[in-house]
Design an enzyme around this catalytic site. Structure first.
Site, PDB file in Angstrom:
ATOM      1  N   GLY A 152      -5.384 -88.507  16.433  1.00 49.18           N
ATOM      2  CA  GLY A 152      -6.566 -87.649  16.589  1.00 49.18           C
ATOM      3  C   GLY A 152      -6.135 -86.205  16.785  1.00 49.18           C
ATOM      4  O   GLY A 152      -5.568 -85.844  17.810  1.00 49.18           O
TER       5      GLY A 152
ATOM      6  N   TYR B 158     -10.307 -81.332  18.785  1.00 48.40           N
ATOM      7  CA  TYR B 158     -10.374 -80.281  19.808  1.00 48.40           C
ATOM      8  C   TYR B 158      -9.510 -80.616  21.019  1.00 48.40           C
ATOM      9  O   TYR B 158      -9.081 -79.723  21.739  1.00 48.40           O
ATOM     10  CB  TYR B 158     -11.828 -80.052  20.227  1.00 48.40           C
TER      11      TYR B 158
ATOM     12  N   ALA C 233     -16.799 -86.669  36.543  1.00 43.82           N
ATOM     13  CA  ALA C 233     -16.603 -85.204  36.581  1.00 43.82           C
ATOM     14  C   ALA C 233     -17.598 -84.526  35.642  1.00 43.82           C
ATOM     15  O   ALA C 233     -18.262 -83.549  36.019  1.00 43.82           O
ATOM     16  CB  ALA C 233     -15.171 -84.862  36.173  1.00 43.82           C
TER      17      ALA C 233
ATOM     18  N   ALA D  95     -27.618 -70.168  34.977  1.00 48.04           N
ATOM     19  CA  ALA D  95     -28.786 -70.700  34.271  1.00 48.04           C
ATOM     20  C   ALA D  95     -28.637 -70.367  32.792  1.00 48.04           C
ATOM     21  O   ALA D  95     -28.068 -69.340  32.425  1.00 48.04           O
ATOM     22  CB  ALA D  95     -30.048 -70.072  34.834  1.00 48.04           C
TER      23      ALA D  95
ATOM     24  N   CYS E 202     -19.435 -83.176  24.957  1.00 48.78           N
ATOM     25  CA  CYS E 202     -19.103 -84.091  26.056  1.00 48.78           C
ATOM     26  C   CYS E 202     -20.253 -84.428  27.009  1.00 48.78           C
ATOM     27  O   CYS E 202     -20.504 -85.598  27.276  1.00 48.78           O
ATOM     28  CB  CYS E 202     -17.959 -83.512  26.870  1.00 48.78           C
TER      29      CYS E 202
HETATM   30  P1  NAD Z   1     -12.749 -84.576  17.460  1.00 44.98           P
HETATM   31  O1  NAD Z   1     -13.833 -85.222  16.702  1.00 44.98           O
HETATM   32  O2  NAD Z   1     -12.577 -83.087  17.413  1.00 44.98           O
HETATM   33  O3  NAD Z   1     -11.341 -85.209  17.002  1.00 44.98           O
HETATM   34  C1  NAD Z   1     -11.115 -86.570  16.857  1.00 44.98           C
HETATM   35  C2  NAD Z   1     -10.211 -86.775  15.642  1.00 44.98           C
HETATM   36  O4  NAD Z   1      -9.818 -88.143  15.587  1.00 44.98           O
HETATM   37  C3  NAD Z   1     -10.876 -86.471  14.305  1.00 44.98           C
HETATM   38  O5  NAD Z   1     -10.132 -85.471  13.626  1.00 44.98           O
HETATM   39  C4  NAD Z   1     -10.833 -87.817  13.549  1.00 44.98           C
HETATM   40  O6  NAD Z   1     -10.589 -87.682  12.160  1.00 44.98           O
HETATM   41  C5  NAD Z   1      -9.666 -88.499  14.220  1.00 44.98           C
HETATM   42  N1  NAD Z   1      -9.693 -89.967  14.087  1.00 44.98           N
HETATM   43  C6  NAD Z   1     -10.717 -90.825  14.343  1.00 44.98           C
HETATM   44  N2  NAD Z   1     -10.321 -92.084  14.133  1.00 44.98           N
HETATM   45  C7  NAD Z   1      -9.025 -92.043  13.737  1.00 44.98           C
HETATM   46  C8  NAD Z   1      -8.067 -93.032  13.382  1.00 44.98           C
HETATM   47  N3  NAD Z   1      -8.380 -94.338  13.423  1.00 44.98           N
HETATM   48  N4  NAD Z   1      -6.846 -92.618  13.006  1.00 44.98           N
HETATM   49  C9  NAD Z   1      -6.521 -91.311  12.975  1.00 44.98           C
HETATM   50  N5  NAD Z   1      -7.379 -90.326  13.310  1.00 44.98           N
HETATM   51  C10 NAD Z   1      -8.613 -90.692  13.689  1.00 44.98           C
HETATM   52  O7  NAD Z   1     -12.916 -85.055  18.972  1.00 44.98           O
HETATM   53  P2  NAD Z   1     -12.433 -84.285  20.297  1.00 44.98           P
HETATM   54  O8  NAD Z   1     -13.421 -83.246  20.680  1.00 44.98           O
HETATM   55  O9  NAD Z   1     -10.993 -83.911  20.150  1.00 44.98           O
HETATM   56  O10 NAD Z   1     -12.576 -85.450  21.367  1.00 44.98           O
HETATM   57  C11 NAD Z   1     -11.681 -86.534  21.398  1.00 44.98           C
HETATM   58  C12 NAD Z   1     -11.900 -87.307  22.684  1.00 44.98           C
HETATM   59  O11 NAD Z   1     -11.623 -86.467  23.816  1.00 44.98           O
HETATM   60  C13 NAD Z   1     -13.336 -87.795  22.902  1.00 44.98           C
HETATM   61  O12 NAD Z   1     -13.296 -89.043  23.550  1.00 44.98           O
HETATM   62  C14 NAD Z   1     -13.931 -86.764  23.833  1.00 44.98           C
HETATM   63  O13 NAD Z   1     -14.967 -87.282  24.618  1.00 44.98           O
HETATM   64  C15 NAD Z   1     -12.747 -86.395  24.690  1.00 44.98           C
HETATM   65  N6  NAD Z   1     -12.779 -85.053  25.279  1.00 44.98           N
HETATM   66  C16 NAD Z   1     -13.226 -83.982  24.569  1.00 44.98           C
HETATM   67  C17 NAD Z   1     -13.204 -82.713  25.135  1.00 44.98           C
HETATM   68  C18 NAD Z   1     -13.682 -81.504  24.363  1.00 44.98           C
HETATM   69  O14 NAD Z   1     -13.811 -80.461  24.964  1.00 44.98           O
HETATM   70  N7  NAD Z   1     -13.942 -81.595  23.092  1.00 44.98           N
HETATM   71  C19 NAD Z   1     -12.712 -82.531  26.421  1.00 44.98           C
HETATM   72  C20 NAD Z   1     -12.248 -83.645  27.110  1.00 44.98           C
HETATM   73  C21 NAD Z   1     -12.282 -84.906  26.535  1.00 44.98           C
HETATM   74  C1  UDX Z   2     -16.780 -79.825  29.551  1.00 41.99           C
HETATM   75  C2  UDX Z   2     -16.056 -79.904  30.904  1.00 41.99           C
HETATM   76  O1  UDX Z   2     -16.187 -78.654  31.583  1.00 41.99           O
HETATM   77  C3  UDX Z   2     -14.601 -80.229  30.700  1.00 41.99           C
HETATM   78  O2  UDX Z   2     -13.948 -80.391  31.948  1.00 41.99           O
HETATM   79  C4  UDX Z   2     -14.497 -81.506  29.899  1.00 41.99           C
HETATM   80  O3  UDX Z   2     -13.139 -81.820  29.665  1.00 41.99           O
HETATM   81  C5  UDX Z   2     -15.246 -81.389  28.582  1.00 41.99           C
HETATM   82  O4  UDX Z   2     -16.613 -81.025  28.827  1.00 41.99           O
HETATM   83  P1  UDX Z   2     -16.965 -78.008  27.622  1.00 41.99           P
HETATM   84  O5  UDX Z   2     -18.132 -78.819  27.176  1.00 41.99           O
HETATM   85  O6  UDX Z   2     -15.904 -77.673  26.641  1.00 41.99           O
HETATM   86  O7  UDX Z   2     -16.220 -78.747  28.839  1.00 41.99           O
HETATM   87  O8  UDX Z   2     -17.485 -76.619  28.235  1.00 41.99           O
HETATM   88  P2  UDX Z   2     -18.194 -76.230  29.611  1.00 41.99           P
HETATM   89  O9  UDX Z   2     -17.622 -74.934  30.043  1.00 41.99           O
HETATM   90  O10 UDX Z   2     -18.178 -77.313  30.573  1.00 41.99           O
HETATM   91  O11 UDX Z   2     -19.697 -75.926  29.156  1.00 41.99           O
HETATM   92  C6  UDX Z   2     -20.577 -76.948  28.741  1.00 41.99           C
HETATM   93  C7  UDX Z   2     -21.946 -76.379  28.499  1.00 41.99           C
HETATM   94  O12 UDX Z   2     -22.575 -76.010  29.724  1.00 41.99           O
HETATM   95  C8  UDX Z   2     -21.944 -75.120  27.632  1.00 41.99           C
HETATM   96  O13 UDX Z   2     -23.033 -75.156  26.736  1.00 41.99           O
HETATM   97  C9  UDX Z   2     -22.123 -74.008  28.643  1.00 41.99           C
HETATM   98  O14 UDX Z   2     -22.708 -72.863  28.093  1.00 41.99           O
HETATM   99  C10 UDX Z   2     -23.043 -74.677  29.650  1.00 41.99           C
HETATM  100  N1  UDX Z   2     -22.967 -74.083  30.993  1.00 41.99           N
HETATM  101  C11 UDX Z   2     -21.813 -74.142  31.712  1.00 41.99           C
HETATM  102  C12 UDX Z   2     -24.085 -73.459  31.533  1.00 41.99           C
HETATM  103  O15 UDX Z   2     -25.138 -73.404  30.900  1.00 41.99           O
HETATM  104  N2  UDX Z   2     -24.003 -72.921  32.792  1.00 41.99           N
HETATM  105  C13 UDX Z   2     -22.862 -72.973  33.531  1.00 41.99           C
HETATM  106  O16 UDX Z   2     -22.865 -72.463  34.662  1.00 41.99           O
HETATM  107  C14 UDX Z   2     -21.726 -73.594  32.973  1.00 41.99           C
END
Ligand code: NAD
Ligand code: UDX
Length: 453
Positions: free
Chosen positions: A10, A13, A220, A265, A273
Site C-alpha cells: 500500500g 497517504y 483516538a 469550528a 478517517c
Molecule cells: P490509500 O487509499 O491512500 O492507499 C492504499 C493503497 O493500497 C492504494 O494505493 C491501493 O492501491 C493499495 N492496495 C490496496 N489493496 C492492495 C493489495 N492487495 N496489494 C497492493 N496494494 C494494495 O489509503 P491511506 O489513506 O494510505 O490509508 C491506508 C490505511 O491507513 C487505512 O486503513 C486508513 O484508515 C489508515 N490511516 C490513514 C490515515 C490518513 O491520514 N490517510 C491516517 C492514519 C491511518
Molecule cells: C486524522 C487524525 O488527526 C490523525 O491522527 C489520524 O491518523 C488520521 O485522521 P486527518 O484526517 O489527516 O487526521 O486530519 P485532521 O487534522 O485530524 O483533520 C480532520 C478534519 O477535521 C479536517 O477536515 C479538519 O479541517 C477538521 N478539523 C480539525 C476542524 O474542523 N476543526 C479542528 O479544530 C480540527
C-alpha cells in the site's frame, strides 16, 4: 529478529510517507513500498519530486534523501514480500458499501487479500504489521488466514496504527506524540521497537496487547472528531445568541483539562478517517449489542452532516432564498489545508447542495486538480455542472457569493478589495473556516459571515 528488509503493501497517504521516513531514519534497512496501482508507483518514482502522488510539506526532501538508496517503490508485490522479514499492511479499509454492515463496517477485503498473498508467497518467518486502521480483533482473522493457508512458516502479528494527520505527515512522523505497538510476542514487538528507536525516544514507544492497540486507533479518531462536532454544535448556538465561537473556544481551551487544540469550528470535518472510523466503531458496538455506546458515537457523525448542510442552507437563505443561476465561488476543495486529499471533504457536500439549488458553482483550490474535483462530483465531461479555475481572482469575478471551504493560508493574503470590486453586489462571503478578518472584510463592504460568529 534483526530487521534488514521491510516491505509495505500500500503506497498511499500512509504507506508512502511512513515508509519514506523509516527509510530516511534507518539507512541500514531496505524499505520497499509496493502497490497494485501502477500509476501510483510510477508517480512515486517520478524524477520530478514535485509530482509525487501525495502532496505533503517536506515529503519531497525525505524521498529525495532516501529513494534509490534504501527506499524503493515497486509493483512486484511477491518479490518484496519474499525478501522482507517485516511486512507492513497499509492498504485502504474503506466503509463497506454492500451486504451486511453496508455504510458502516470497514471493508476488509483488501486486508484479506494481502494476508492470503503473504501466506502464499512467504517461504521464511515473517512479522506482519497492521498499519491500516482496523476493527478490534482483526489480527485474529489475519493470523487464521496466515496459519491456515501458509507454507508452514512462522507468522507474528503486530498492530502499529498510524496517527499522522495529513498536511503535517512529515513532522508528525519525525516527532510523534507516541508510537503504539500491540502484540503478544515480546521478540516481535522488540524488533519493531528497534526500528522506531532509530529516531523516537523509547519512552514514547508504547507497547500494549494487540486488541488495545487496534481499539486505541478507532478511539483516538472518535475523540478527535467528537471535539470538532462538539465545538461545531456550539457554533450554531453562538450564531443565535451573538456569542463568538472563537472566544468560547479560547475560553474553554485555556482550561488545562480541556486543552486548546482541535477546537476550531468549521464547515464540518472531512478526510478519509474520521467518519469511516467512527461508523466502524458504531458498527462494532452494535455487533456486541451495545446500542447506547453505538448511539453515543453515531451522534458525532450526525452532527457533522448537519454542520455541512447547515452551511449550504445558510448560503441559500442569505441570498434571498434562491441561488438558481447565481455564481457562487468556492475557495478550497481539499478537506484541510496543505494536502491535495479531497476524500469526504465538506466542500463536496456543499457543492452538491448548491448544485441541487441550481447555483453556478466555480471552484478554486491551490493543490487539487480539475479532474479530481469533477471525479468527486461524479461529473462526466458532457454534463459540465461546475467550473474549475486556476486563478482565484477570475473565479471570484462577478460572483454573488464566495464560500471558503478550506483554510489555505494563501486565502488570507489575497487583495480582498480587488475581489470585492469585481463581484456582484451585495457581495457575500461565507467563511467556513473563520479564516479572514471579520472587521476588515466588513470595512471593505462585504456582507461577511463566519461559522459561529
Ligand atoms: P490509500 O487509499 O491512500 O492507499 C492504499 C493503497 O493500497 C492504494 O494505493 C491501493 O492501491 C493499495 N492496495 C490496496 N489493496 C492492495 C493489495 N492487495 N496489494 C497492493 N496494494 C494494495 O489509503 P491511506 O489513506 O494510505 O490509508 C491506508 C490505511 O491507513 C487505512 O486503513 C486508513 O484508515 C489508515 N490511516 C490513514 C490515515 C490518513 O491520514 N490517510 C491516517 C492514519 C491511518
Ligand atoms: C486524522 C487524525 O488527526 C490523525 O491522527 C489520524 O491518523 C488520521 O485522521 P486527518 O484526517 O489527516 O487526521 O486530519 P485532521 O487534522 O485530524 O483533520 C480532520 C478534519 O477535521 C479536517 O477536515 C479538519 O479541517 C477538521 N478539523 C480539525 C476542524 O474542523 N476543526 C479542528 O479544530 C480540527
Amino acid at each position: 529478529m534483526k530487521i534488514k528488509n521491510i516491505c509495505c503493501i500500500g503506497a498511499g497517504y500512509v504507506g508512502g510517507p511512513t515508509m519514506a521516513v523509516i527509510a530516511q531514519k534507518c539507512p541500514n534497512i531496505n524499505v520497499t513500498v509496493v502497490d497494485l496501482n501502477e500509476a501510483r508507483i510510477t508517480a512515486w518514482n517520478n524524477p520530478d519530486f514535485e509530482k509525487l502522488p501525495v502532496y505533503e510539506p517536506g515529503l519531497d526532501e525525505v524521498v529525495k534523501e532516501a529513494r534509490g538508496r534504501n527506499l524503493f517503490f515497486s509493483t512486484d508485490v511477491d518479490k518484496a514480500i519474499e525478501e522482507a522479514e517485516m511486512i507492513f499492511i497499509s492498504v485502504n479499509t474503506p466503509t463497506k458499501m454492500y451486504g451486511a454492515g453496508k455504510g458502516m463496517a470497514a471493508d476488509l477485503k483488501y486486508i484479506e487479500l494481502c494476508a492470503r498473498q503473504i501466506a502464499r508467497v512467504a517461504k521464511s518467518d515473517k512479522i506482519v504489521v497492521e498499519k491500516s486502521t482496523l476493527p478490534v480483533r482483526t489480527a485474529e482473522a489475519i493470523k487464521s488466514i496466515l496459519d491456515n493457508t501458509g507454507n508452514g512458516v512462522n507468522f507474528q502479528i503486530l498492530s502499529n496504527p498510524e496517527f499522522l494527520a495529513e498536511g503535517t505527515a512529515v513532522t508528525d512522523l519525525h516527532n510523534p506524540d507516541r508510537v503504539l505497538i500491540g502484540g503478544n510476542n515480546a521478540e516481535a514487538i522488540q524488533s519493531l521497537v528497534e526500528v522506531y528507536a532509530h529516531w523516537v525516544a523509547k519512552d514514547k514507544i508504547l507497547t500494549t496487547n494487540v486488541w488495545s492497540s487496534e481499539l486505541s486507533k478507532l478511539t483516538a479518531n472518535a475523540f478527535l472528531a467528537q471535539r470538532v462536532s462538539s465545538i461545531n454544535a456550539i457554533s450554531e448556538l453562538c450564531e443565535k445568541t451573538e456569542a463568538d465561537v472563537n472566544e468560547v473556544a479560547k475560553a474553554i481551551g485555556m482550561d488545562s483539562r480541556i486543552g486548546s487544540k482541535f477546537l476550531k469550528a468549521s464547515v464540518g470535518f472531512g478526510g478519509s478517517c474520521f467518519q469511516k472510523d467512527i461508523l466502524n466503531l458504531v458498527y462494532i458496538a452494535k455487533s456486541y449489542g451495545l446500542n447506547e455506546v453505538a448511539d453515543y458515537w453515531e451522534q458525532v457523525v450526525i452532527m457533522n452532516d448537519h454542520q455541512k448542510h447547515r452551511f449550504s442552507k445558510n448560503i441559500v437563505q442569505t441570498l434571498y432564498n434562491t441561488v438558481s443561476g447565481k455564481r457562487i465561488a468556492m475557495l478550497g476543495w481539499a478537506f484541510k489545508k496543505d494536502t491535495n486529499d479531497t476524500r469526504e471533504s465538506a466542500a463536496i457536500t456543499v457543492a452538491q447542495d448548491l448544485i441541487a439549488e441550481q447555483a453556478k458553482v466555480v471552484v478554486y483550490d491551490p493543490k487539487v486538480s480539475e479532474n479530481q474535483i469533477k471525479f468527486d462530483l461524479e461529473q462526466d465531461h458532457d454534463n459540465e455542472i461546475i467550473e474549475v479555475g486556476t486563478n482565484p481572482y477570475e473565479v471570484c469575478k462577478k460572483a454573488h457569493a464566495i464560500a471558503i471551504l478550506t483554510e489555505w493560508d494563501e486565502f488570507k493574503t489575497y487583495d480582498w478589495q480587488k475581489i470585492y470590486d469585481s463581484m456582484s453586489k451585495p457581495a457575500f462571503v461565507f467563511d467556513g473556516r473563520n479564516l479572514l478578518d471579520k472587521q476588515k472584510m466588513k470595512e471593505i463592504g462585504f456582507v461577511y459571515s463566519a461559522v459561529g460568529s
